[in-house]
Design an enzyme around this catalytic site. Sequence first.
Site, PDB file in Angstrom:
ATOM      1  N   LYS A 137       0.846  -1.190   0.000  1.00 59.39           N
ATOM      2  CA  LYS A 137       0.000   0.000   0.000  1.00 59.39           C
ATOM      3  C   LYS A 137       0.882   1.241   0.000  1.00 59.39           C
ATOM      4  O   LYS A 137       1.918   1.266   0.670  1.00 59.39           O
ATOM      5  CB  LYS A 137      -0.921  -0.003   1.221  1.00 59.39           C
ATOM      6  CG  LYS A 137      -1.957  -1.119   1.202  1.00 59.39           C
ATOM      7  CD  LYS A 137      -2.855  -1.082   2.426  1.00 59.39           C
ATOM      8  CE  LYS A 137      -3.893  -2.204   2.365  1.00 59.39           C
ATOM      9  NZ  LYS A 137      -4.788  -2.206   3.557  1.00 59.39           N
ATOM     10  N   LYS A 176       7.565   1.547   3.139  1.00 52.18           N
ATOM     11  CA  LYS A 176       7.415   2.574   4.175  1.00 52.18           C
ATOM     12  C   LYS A 176       6.049   2.506   4.867  1.00 52.18           C
ATOM     13  O   LYS A 176       5.904   2.970   6.007  1.00 52.18           O
ATOM     14  CB  LYS A 176       7.592   3.960   3.560  1.00 52.18           C
ATOM     15  CG  LYS A 176       8.992   4.254   3.062  1.00 52.18           C
ATOM     16  CD  LYS A 176       9.927   4.579   4.192  1.00 52.18           C
ATOM     17  CE  LYS A 176      11.250   5.132   3.707  1.00 52.18           C
ATOM     18  NZ  LYS A 176      12.135   5.542   4.800  1.00 52.18           N
ATOM     19  N   SER A 193      11.070  12.792   1.210  1.00 46.90           N
ATOM     20  CA  SER A 193      11.179  13.038  -0.227  1.00 46.90           C
ATOM     21  C   SER A 193      10.080  12.327  -0.991  1.00 46.90           C
ATOM     22  O   SER A 193       9.964  12.493  -2.202  1.00 46.90           O
ATOM     23  CB  SER A 193      12.546  12.567  -0.743  1.00 46.90           C
ATOM     24  OG  SER A 193      12.679  11.163  -0.582  1.00 46.90           O
ATOM     25  N   ASN A 209       8.220   8.581  -0.274  1.00 51.34           N
ATOM     26  CA  ASN A 209       7.574   7.332   0.106  1.00 51.34           C
ATOM     27  C   ASN A 209       7.101   7.305   1.562  1.00 51.34           C
ATOM     28  O   ASN A 209       6.017   6.819   1.854  1.00 51.34           O
ATOM     29  CB  ASN A 209       8.513   6.149  -0.156  1.00 51.34           C
ATOM     30  CG  ASN A 209       8.608   5.803  -1.631  1.00 51.34           C
ATOM     31  OD1 ASN A 209       7.757   6.180  -2.427  1.00 51.34           O
ATOM     32  ND2 ASN A 209       9.656   5.093  -2.002  1.00 51.34           N
ATOM     33  N   ASP A 258      19.859 -18.012   2.633  1.00 51.06           N
ATOM     34  CA  ASP A 258      21.210 -17.837   3.157  1.00 51.06           C
ATOM     35  C   ASP A 258      21.517 -16.375   3.474  1.00 51.06           C
ATOM     36  O   ASP A 258      22.345 -16.081   4.340  1.00 51.06           O
ATOM     37  CB  ASP A 258      22.242 -18.335   2.138  1.00 51.06           C
ATOM     38  CG  ASP A 258      22.103 -19.815   1.852  1.00 51.06           C
ATOM     39  OD1 ASP A 258      22.226 -20.605   2.807  1.00 51.06           O
ATOM     40  OD2 ASP A 258      21.854 -20.172   0.692  1.00 51.06           O
ATOM     41  N   GLY A 313      18.412   3.689   6.815  1.00 48.85           N
ATOM     42  CA  GLY A 313      18.767   2.458   7.507  1.00 48.85           C
ATOM     43  C   GLY A 313      17.648   1.739   8.229  1.00 48.85           C
ATOM     44  O   GLY A 313      17.875   0.688   8.817  1.00 48.85           O
ATOM     45  N   GLU A 363      24.070   0.386  -1.174  1.00 52.04           N
ATOM     46  CA  GLU A 363      24.070   1.845  -1.050  1.00 52.04           C
ATOM     47  C   GLU A 363      24.701   2.479  -2.290  1.00 52.04           C
ATOM     48  O   GLU A 363      25.678   1.960  -2.823  1.00 52.04           O
ATOM     49  CB  GLU A 363      24.857   2.234   0.198  1.00 52.04           C
ATOM     50  CG  GLU A 363      24.824   3.706   0.545  1.00 52.04           C
ATOM     51  CD  GLU A 363      25.513   3.983   1.869  1.00 52.04           C
ATOM     52  OE1 GLU A 363      24.938   4.719   2.688  1.00 52.04           O
ATOM     53  OE2 GLU A 363      26.634   3.460   2.082  1.00 52.04           O
ATOM     54  N   LYS A 405       8.402  -8.021 -15.084  1.00 55.61           N
ATOM     55  CA  LYS A 405       7.192  -7.300 -15.522  1.00 55.61           C
ATOM     56  C   LYS A 405       6.543  -6.514 -14.389  1.00 55.61           C
ATOM     57  O   LYS A 405       5.322  -6.442 -14.272  1.00 55.61           O
ATOM     58  CB  LYS A 405       6.170  -8.276 -16.126  1.00 55.61           C
ATOM     59  CG  LYS A 405       6.723  -9.175 -17.218  1.00 55.61           C
ATOM     60  CD  LYS A 405       7.357  -8.387 -18.353  1.00 55.61           C
ATOM     61  CE  LYS A 405       7.897  -9.309 -19.441  1.00 55.61           C
ATOM     62  NZ  LYS A 405       8.639  -8.568 -20.497  1.00 55.61           N
TER      63      LYS A 405
END
Length: 315
Positions: free
Chosen positions: A51, A56, A81, A83, A174, A183, A202, A270
């Site tokens: 959603k 986030k 910024s 999300n 794994d 973070g 990163e 896709k």
Amino acid sequence: MPKISLPRYDDIVLAANRLEGFIKHTPVLTCSEIDDALGCEVFFKCENLQKSGAFKYRGASNALLSLSEQQRQTGVFTVSSGNHGAALGYAGARLGISVTVAVPNNAPAIKRNNIEASGASIVTIEPGMEARERFAAERAHTGETFIPPYDHPDIIAGQGTATLELLKQVEDLDAVVTPLGGGGLLAGACLAAQGLEVYGAEPMLANDGFESLSSGIRQPAKPPRSICDGLLTQLGEYNFEILKRHVSDVLVIEDKDTKAAMELIWQRLKIIVEPSSAITLAALKQERSRFAGKRVGIILSGGNIAAEPSQPLKV
């Protein structure tokens, strides 16, 4: 050190129970062509289908659901910024909580539009951590609760539910790889994936997390130059403490490789993901020998982007 206790595995389990019925259980996709080319099994956790279009929503929802009734009535604010602001807006609308979001003036239009569509109130600010911190300080006098994008135990616990869910969907992993910006997602993954290797990916142009962990001192954010707009922020204090204890490594990736990985995901799976998501696949491509023969879960963190693929690309 943080002034309050760092979250633990049990906090992620509690968050998962709290969020049941409030978030989507996102699917895990695979692609045999990508597996064969990389020499490992890759399991794509599709938080781009969450959603509000990003992981986030988990942390934002957990933070709002943890508020007292008084705090809910007063409302909340944040800086984002895109999300996190959209996630907070949508969760706030569902719970009847007013949300104000400070948005940098260089934020992608699609992300700003997503915040507006959520019903949140928008305040435009300059880019950079200084402007973010100034807005937060000025807004504090309103009595509203500040819900940071990543540097808070409730946010970290909420984000950790993405990895907790992945581990229930895919047996015998794994390793887990997530993007690294502030973070919260990576710290949550470290706590959720007990006993597994956990890596952050990163951008080279925003590698303050890598430099922080290398030096042992939390470094400031780099100038906002990478295409991974969702990762252009300083590593959070709480998250830094968790990563120092638990993260296996931080893999630093060039933007050109992230862009190629993003278009590969569009074409093979896709689905639409943003650069901040695709950096995880770019990390696997860059570190083929490290992940050879392993079963690796990667978090596709979001899909809020307006773009089209260019030409077909090979793995």
